[in-house]
Design a protein around this motif. Structure first.
Motif, short mmCIF file in Angstrom:
data_model
loop_
_atom_site.label_atom_id
_atom_site.label_comp_id
_atom_site.label_asym_id
_atom_site.label_seq_id
_atom_site.Cartn_x
_atom_site.Cartn_y
_atom_site.Cartn_z
N SER A 37 0.83 -1.21 0.00
CA SER A 37 0.00 0.00 0.00
C SER A 37 0.87 1.26 0.00
O SER A 37 1.96 1.28 0.59
N LYS A 38 0.39 2.28 -0.64
CA LYS A 38 1.09 3.57 -0.66
C LYS A 38 0.56 4.44 0.48
O LYS A 38 -0.31 5.29 0.27
N HIS A 39 1.05 4.18 1.67
CA HIS A 39 0.58 4.89 2.85
C HIS A 39 0.87 6.40 2.73
O HIS A 39 1.95 6.79 2.26
N ASN A 40 -0.06 7.19 3.18
CA ASN A 40 0.13 8.65 3.14
C ASN A 40 1.37 9.08 3.92
O ASN A 40 2.03 10.06 3.56
N SER A 41 1.68 8.36 4.98
CA SER A 41 2.82 8.72 5.82
C SER A 41 4.16 8.57 5.10
O SER A 41 5.16 9.14 5.54
N TYR A 42 4.19 7.82 4.02
CA TYR A 42 5.44 7.66 3.29
C TYR A 42 5.95 9.00 2.76
O TYR A 42 7.16 9.22 2.65
N LYS A 43 5.03 9.89 2.43
CA LYS A 43 5.44 11.22 1.94
C LYS A 43 6.16 11.99 3.04
O LYS A 43 7.16 12.66 2.79
N SER A 47 9.94 13.30 3.12
CA SER A 47 10.20 14.73 3.34
C SER A 47 11.19 14.95 4.48
O SER A 47 12.03 15.84 4.43
N LYS A 93 10.37 2.96 5.96
CA LYS A 93 9.00 2.55 5.65
C LYS A 93 8.64 1.25 6.37
O LYS A 93 7.51 1.08 6.83
#
Length: 256
Positions: A37-43, A47, A93
């Motif tokens: 899954s592309k978790h939002n927290s990865y951004k 950053s 991650k």
């Protein structure tokens, strides 16, 4: 060369979820380790490290552990530390997913470094109380500023020697402990034995760089065999152990 040989050995005996018969480990591997899954927290994780990679400030680094294999000079750019010694994006991650999966309420980290893993664990469970120890004063100060910039809460940073500080903390209970600060056999085993009394049935210990050196591999083998350890997982870069009394003692070697 030692790490290359160890990695070849790892590949020869490692497996994926299809070689796992423990429901607990199977669910961990499929739901957490292999979560695509592309978790939002990865951004936010990206950053955090990106800002460090732009930081050209030089700090005086005191290596109290085994030190860096790539950087030997004492004065180092924060950007260089983040690039060469900081937690990789892949591992950040993964520690996020592990923290998000188990939802530990109390976390102890030995080796804050620049706070990349600290930040990722916070994102995994923002309600968790995190205590992180860093031996180098200037590195610790940098981490403090960086974590404050990202408005993290419930994180207590301690600057000091691991031996001294964990003695003060060994009466606590921790749901997750991340050992990422001293890649030497004797030190790793000492921290493990000292902090064993902080465990509950559901505690998780994660050891970084278990194949860093022959000594670290020997430490990992000793930890696996400890009577309190029931489940152990070798991912090559991390060794993960559990203390679940309901589990039969078993070791897994998992490719991630």
């Amino acid at each position: 060369m030692y790490q290359v040989i160890q990695y070849i050995k790892f590949l020869l005996k490692s497996t994926n979820q299809h070689g796992v018969h423990s429901p607990f480990v199977y669910n961990l591997v499929t739901t957490c380790f292999y979560d695509k899954s592309k978790h939002n927290s990865y951004k936010a994780i990206r950053s955090y490290k990106a800002l460090l990679l732009q930081n050209k400030t030089k700090i005086k680094v005191e290596d109290l552990g085994a030190g860096s294999q790539k950087m030997k000079q004492q004065k180092r750019l924060i950007a260089s530390i983040a690039k060469n010694a900081g937690t990789t994006h892949k591992r950040a991650k993964l520690i996020y997913r592990i923290t998000n999966y188990f939802k530990p309420n109390t976390i102890l980290e030995l080796g804050t470094s620049l706070g990349i893993a600290t930040h990722a664990m916070h994102l995994g469970n923002p309600k968790a109380s995190i205590t992180s120890i860093e031996g180098c004063p200037e590195t610790s100060l940098c981490s403090k500023k960086q974590l404050e910039h990202f408005k993290t809460e419930n994180i207590k940073l301690i600057t000091g020697d691991f031996n001294t500080e964990i003695t003060k903390l060994k009466t606590q209970h921790y749901d997750l402990i991340f050992f990422d600060g001293d890649h030497k056999k004797e030190a790793t085993l000492h921290y493990f034995k000292t902090l064993l009394q902080t465990t509950t049935n559901d505690s998780v210990f994660i050891f970084d760089d278990i194949h860093w050196s022959e000594g670290m591999t020997e430490a990992w083998e000793t930890i696996k065999q400890h009577p309190k350890v029931t489940v152990s997982i070798d991912t090559f870069f991390w060794g993960i152990v559990f203390f679940r009394t309901e589990q039969a003692k078993e070791h897994f070697t998992i490719r991630i």
